[in-house]
Write a protein that holds these residues in place. Structure first.
Motif, PDB file in Angstrom:
ATOM      1  N   LEU A  30       0.806  -1.226   0.000  1.00 36.30           N
ATOM      2  CA  LEU A  30       0.000   0.000   0.000  1.00 36.30           C
ATOM      3  C   LEU A  30       0.838   1.275   0.000  1.00 36.30           C
ATOM      4  N   ALA A  31       2.042   1.219   0.585  1.00 32.04           N
ATOM      5  CA  ALA A  31       2.833   2.437   0.828  1.00 32.04           C
ATOM      6  C   ALA A  31       4.270   2.022   1.139  1.00 32.04           C
ATOM      7  N   LEU A  32       5.153   2.999   1.373  1.00 30.07           N
ATOM      8  CA  LEU A  32       6.527   2.696   1.793  1.00 30.07           C
ATOM      9  C   LEU A  32       6.517   2.153   3.226  1.00 30.07           C
ATOM     10  N   ASP A  34       7.769   3.160   5.921  1.00 33.60           N
ATOM     11  CA  ASP A  34       7.532   4.165   6.980  1.00 33.60           C
ATOM     12  C   ASP A  34       6.158   4.824   6.840  1.00 33.60           C
ATOM     13  N   GLY A  35       5.326   4.317   5.920  1.00 34.66           N
ATOM     14  CA  GLY A  35       3.971   4.845   5.763  1.00 34.66           C
ATOM     15  C   GLY A  35       3.851   5.952   4.724  1.00 34.66           C
ATOM     16  N   THR A  36       4.995   6.376   4.148  1.00 36.27           N
ATOM     17  CA  THR A  36       4.932   7.427   3.126  1.00 36.27           C
ATOM     18  C   THR A  36       4.035   6.966   1.979  1.00 36.27           C
ATOM     19  N   PRO A  37       3.028   7.785   1.590  1.00 37.30           N
ATOM     20  CA  PRO A  37       2.129   7.366   0.509  1.00 37.30           C
ATOM     21  C   PRO A  37       2.852   7.229  -0.831  1.00 37.30           C
ATOM     22  N   VAL A  38       2.389   6.309  -1.648  1.00 37.89           N
ATOM     23  CA  VAL A  38       2.925   6.109  -2.996  1.00 37.89           C
ATOM     24  C   VAL A  38       1.774   6.323  -3.967  1.00 37.89           C
ATOM     25  N   GLY A  62      -8.548   4.211   9.326  1.00 30.81           N
ATOM     26  CA  GLY A  62      -7.847   4.151  10.601  1.00 30.81           C
ATOM     27  C   GLY A  62      -7.032   5.417  10.811  1.00 30.81           C
ATOM     28  N   VAL A  63      -6.696   5.679  12.070  1.00 31.79           N
ATOM     29  CA  VAL A  63      -6.020   6.939  12.399  1.00 31.79           C
ATOM     30  C   VAL A  63      -4.618   7.000  11.778  1.00 31.79           C
ATOM     31  N   SER A  64      -3.973   5.856  11.546  1.00 27.80           N
ATOM     32  CA  SER A  64      -2.633   5.912  10.932  1.00 27.80           C
ATOM     33  C   SER A  64      -2.722   6.434   9.505  1.00 27.80           C
ATOM     34  N   LEU A  91     -11.176   5.461  13.052  1.00 25.36           N
ATOM     35  CA  LEU A  91     -10.892   4.579  14.196  1.00 25.36           C
ATOM     36  C   LEU A  91      -9.669   5.145  14.914  1.00 25.36           C
ATOM     37  N   ASP A  92      -9.829   5.547  16.155  1.00 24.78           N
ATOM     38  CA  ASP A  92      -8.731   6.217  16.853  1.00 24.78           C
ATOM     39  C   ASP A  92      -8.796   5.863  18.337  1.00 24.78           C
ATOM     40  N   ALA A  93      -8.198   4.727  18.689  1.00 23.76           N
ATOM     41  CA  ALA A  93      -8.302   4.257  20.084  1.00 23.76           C
ATOM     42  C   ALA A  93      -7.414   5.056  21.024  1.00 23.76           C
ATOM     43  N   GLY A  95      -6.325   8.274  20.540  1.00 29.01           N
ATOM     44  CA  GLY A  95      -6.518   9.730  20.499  1.00 29.01           C
ATOM     45  C   GLY A  95      -5.432  10.468  19.751  1.00 29.01           C
ATOM     46  N   ARG A  96      -5.053   9.932  18.568  1.00 31.64           N
ATOM     47  CA  ARG A  96      -3.933  10.537  17.818  1.00 31.64           C
ATOM     48  C   ARG A  96      -4.386  11.448  16.683  1.00 31.64           C
ATOM     49  N   THR A  97      -5.681  11.608  16.465  1.00 28.30           N
ATOM     50  CA  THR A  97      -6.130  12.432  15.328  1.00 28.30           C
ATOM     51  C   THR A  97      -5.681  13.890  15.518  1.00 28.30           C
ATOM     52  N   VAL A 160     -14.929   1.472   3.438  1.00 25.76           N
ATOM     53  CA  VAL A 160     -13.742   1.389   4.298  1.00 25.76           C
ATOM     54  C   VAL A 160     -12.525   1.541   3.394  1.00 25.76           C
ATOM     55  N   GLU A 161     -11.739   2.603   3.624  1.00 30.89           N
ATOM     56  CA  GLU A 161     -10.644   2.917   2.698  1.00 30.89           C
ATOM     57  C   GLU A 161      -9.260   2.665   3.285  1.00 30.89           C
ATOM     58  N   GLY A 162      -9.155   1.840   4.298  1.00 29.77           N
ATOM     59  CA  GLY A 162      -7.833   1.474   4.793  1.00 29.77           C
ATOM     60  C   GLY A 162      -7.490   2.124   6.108  1.00 29.77           C
ATOM     61  N   GLY A 163      -6.200   1.972   6.538  1.00 25.67           N
ATOM     62  CA  GLY A 163      -5.196   1.163   5.882  1.00 25.67           C
ATOM     63  C   GLY A 163      -5.329  -0.319   6.214  1.00 25.67           C
TER      64      GLY A 163
HETATM   65  N1  LIG Z   1      -3.055   2.524  -1.095  1.00 23.85           N
HETATM   66  C1  LIG Z   1      -4.195   2.662  -0.437  1.00 23.85           C
HETATM   67  O1  LIG Z   1      -5.290   2.441  -0.968  1.00 23.85           O
HETATM   68  C2  LIG Z   1      -4.160   3.117   0.989  1.00 23.85           C
HETATM   69  C3  LIG Z   1      -5.355   3.474   1.620  1.00 23.85           C
HETATM   70  C4  LIG Z   1      -5.300   3.846   2.962  1.00 23.85           C
HETATM   71  C5  LIG Z   1      -4.079   3.856   3.630  1.00 23.85           C
HETATM   72  N2  LIG Z   1      -2.947   3.529   2.968  1.00 23.85           N
HETATM   73  C6  LIG Z   1      -1.652   3.492   3.684  1.00 23.85           C
HETATM   74  O2  LIG Z   1      -1.799   2.607   4.791  1.00 23.85           O
HETATM   75  C7  LIG Z   1      -0.905   3.031   5.827  1.00 23.85           C
HETATM   76  C8  LIG Z   1      -1.665   3.059   7.125  1.00 23.85           C
HETATM   77  O3  LIG Z   1      -2.216   1.773   7.361  1.00 23.85           O
HETATM   78  P1  LIG Z   1      -2.065   1.039   8.767  1.00 23.85           P
HETATM   79  O4  LIG Z   1      -2.468  -0.370   8.573  1.00 23.85           O
HETATM   80  O5  LIG Z   1      -0.702   1.324   9.307  1.00 23.85           O
HETATM   81  O6  LIG Z   1      -3.071   1.818   9.713  1.00 23.85           O
HETATM   82  P2  LIG Z   1      -4.637   2.167   9.650  1.00 23.85           P
HETATM   83  O7  LIG Z   1      -5.421   0.961   9.330  1.00 23.85           O
HETATM   84  O8  LIG Z   1      -4.831   3.394   8.837  1.00 23.85           O
HETATM   85  O9  LIG Z   1      -4.891   2.587  11.186  1.00 23.85           O
HETATM   86  C9  LIG Z   1      -4.713   1.583  12.169  1.00 23.85           C
HETATM   87  C10 LIG Z   1      -4.834   2.200  13.537  1.00 23.85           C
HETATM   88  O10 LIG Z   1      -6.205   2.536  13.809  1.00 23.85           O
HETATM   89  C11 LIG Z   1      -6.446   2.400  15.184  1.00 23.85           C
HETATM   90  N3  LIG Z   1      -7.566   1.498  15.431  1.00 23.85           N
HETATM   91  C12 LIG Z   1      -8.477   1.670  16.418  1.00 23.85           C
HETATM   92  N4  LIG Z   1      -9.358   0.673  16.433  1.00 23.85           N
HETATM   93  C13 LIG Z   1      -9.020  -0.179  15.439  1.00 23.85           C
HETATM   94  C14 LIG Z   1      -9.569  -1.404  14.994  1.00 23.85           C
HETATM   95  N5  LIG Z   1     -10.670  -1.960  15.521  1.00 23.85           N
HETATM   96  N6  LIG Z   1      -8.934  -2.032  13.974  1.00 23.85           N
HETATM   97  C15 LIG Z   1      -7.843  -1.491  13.397  1.00 23.85           C
HETATM   98  N7  LIG Z   1      -7.277  -0.328  13.782  1.00 23.85           N
HETATM   99  C16 LIG Z   1      -7.866   0.334  14.801  1.00 23.85           C
HETATM  100  C17 LIG Z   1      -5.163   1.820  15.803  1.00 23.85           C
HETATM  101  O11 LIG Z   1      -4.357   2.906  16.278  1.00 23.85           O
HETATM  102  P3  LIG Z   1      -4.556   3.424  17.777  1.00 23.85           P
HETATM  103  O12 LIG Z   1      -4.376   2.198  18.653  1.00 23.85           O
HETATM  104  O13 LIG Z   1      -3.523   4.450  17.947  1.00 23.85           O
HETATM  105  O14 LIG Z   1      -5.939   3.934  17.835  1.00 23.85           O
HETATM  106  C18 LIG Z   1      -4.458   1.220  14.614  1.00 23.85           C
HETATM  107  O15 LIG Z   1      -3.058   1.131  14.780  1.00 23.85           O
HETATM  108  C19 LIG Z   1      -0.376   4.394   5.427  1.00 23.85           C
HETATM  109  O16 LIG Z   1       0.937   4.229   4.968  1.00 23.85           O
HETATM  110  C20 LIG Z   1      -1.271   4.819   4.273  1.00 23.85           C
HETATM  111  O17 LIG Z   1      -0.567   5.610   3.339  1.00 23.85           O
HETATM  112  C21 LIG Z   1      -2.960   3.167   1.662  1.00 23.85           C
END
Ligand SMILES: NC(=O)c1ccc[n+]([C@@H]2O[C@H](COP(=O)([O-])OP(=O)(O)OC[C@H]3O[C@@H](n4cnc5c(N)ncnc54)[C@H](OP(=O)(O)O)[C@@H]3O)[C@@H](O)[C@H]2O)c1
Length: 233
Positions: A30-32, A34-38, A62-64, A91-93, A95-97, A160-163
């Motif tokens: 989905l990304a680099l 370190d989370g950097t978008p591609v 999700g909040v990430s 989704l932000d358990a 409180g990081r938004t 639901v658009e990720g991640g």
């Molecule tokens: N290419 C694409 O289509 C696309 C789309 C979206 C994102 N992305 C990429 O995906 C990466 C982020 O994805 P990610 O997997 O690291 O994180 P994410 O799914 O965006 O967020 C996950 C975070 O949400 C919080 N959360 C709270 N309740 C949850 C639950 N029930 N289930 C899951 N998460 C919950 C948790 O953080 P807390 O515990 O801190 O609350 C968890 O670490 C980024 O690099 C972004 O660029 C790509």
């Protein structure tokens, strides 16, 4: 509350139809790391995504993803004429938004789904930018509770658009009806790069989620695949 049964009783709302959408590289990332978008999507795919959003009532990440991509979570008026206003859900358990996240500047209400201990402080920090609602004691947001709340608000179609962690949580809870996946013409590589279904993943063969391919279509230089989720194997 048993979410799978929501809607079975006359006094319960139907659970929303849930579509997961993402764009991944040809090697399934989905990304680099370190989370950097591609940039994976083509312009044709972005048009498709905004049309899909326009057919939804709410959009969730999700909040990430908020921190990494800072998405507006809206339907672009440049891509869709008379765009509808969506409910934006995060989704932000913990409180990081960020208070200056761009989703707060786009049309529509924002719901920050959190957990019991985080809710009061987060609501105070975000003020009237969003409704902060706890769903369970944590550590993560209790998705069946959230879905029930969305159903009570009249949400019939949720995108639901990720991640990847968010998508796997929805998949493993049996809450996804359809997957819409764009495979772009890039390779990201690396064992640490996020994938469309991260988190713990299936621990044994009984937890693997089955799919039925609905369609596969060339879109620009990539492929758009649609799957129906058939459930555990
Ligand atoms: N290419 C694409 O289509 C696309 C789309 C979206 C994102 N992305 C990429 O995906 C990466 C982020 O994805 P990610 O997997 O690291 O994180 P994410 O799914 O965006 O967020 C996950 C975070 O949400 C919080 N959360 C709270 N309740 C949850 C639950 N029930 N289930 C899951 N998460 C919950 C948790 O953080 P807390 O515990 O801190 O609350 C968890 O670490 C980024 O690099 C972004 O660029 C790509």
């Amino acid at each position: 509350m048993d979410l799978q049964k929501a809607g079975d009783r006359a006094d319960e709302p139907d659970r929303p139809w849930v579509c997961v959408n993402f764009a991944m590289s040809a090697d399934g990332k989905l990304a680099l790391p370190d989370g950097t978008p591609v940039e994976i999507s083509s312009e044709q795919d972005m048009l498709r995504v905004h049309q899909l959003r326009a057919s939804s009532d709410a959009i969730l990440v999700g909040v990430s993803t908020i921190i990494a991509d800072d998405p507006k979570l809206h339907v672009s008026p440049v891509r869709v004429r008379n765009p509808p206003t969506l409910l934006k859900v995060v989704l932000d358990a913990s409180g990081r938004t960020p208070t200056d996240a761009r989703l707060f500047d786009s049309p529509g209400e924002t719901l920050i789904a959190t957990v019991d201990g985080t809710a009061p402080g987060l609501q105070e920090r975000l003020g009237d930018r969003a409704d902060v609602i706890p769903f369970g004691p944590g550590p993560l947001v209790h998705l069946p509770g959230l879905i029930y709340n969305l159903a009570c608000r009249g949400v019939q179609r949720l995108m639901v658009e990720g991640g990847g962690e968010t998508i796997w949580s929805f998949m493993s809870t049996g809450l996804v009806d359809e997957i819409s996946c764009y495979i772009g013409p890039v390779v990201i590589g690396g064992g640490e790069s996020p994938t469309p279904a991260d988190g713990p993943g299936a621990k044994d063969l009984s937890q693997i989620v089955g799919l039925e391919l609905l369609s596969a279509e060339r879109l620009g230089e990539g492929m758009w695949m649609r799957y129906r989720v058939t459930g555990r194997q």
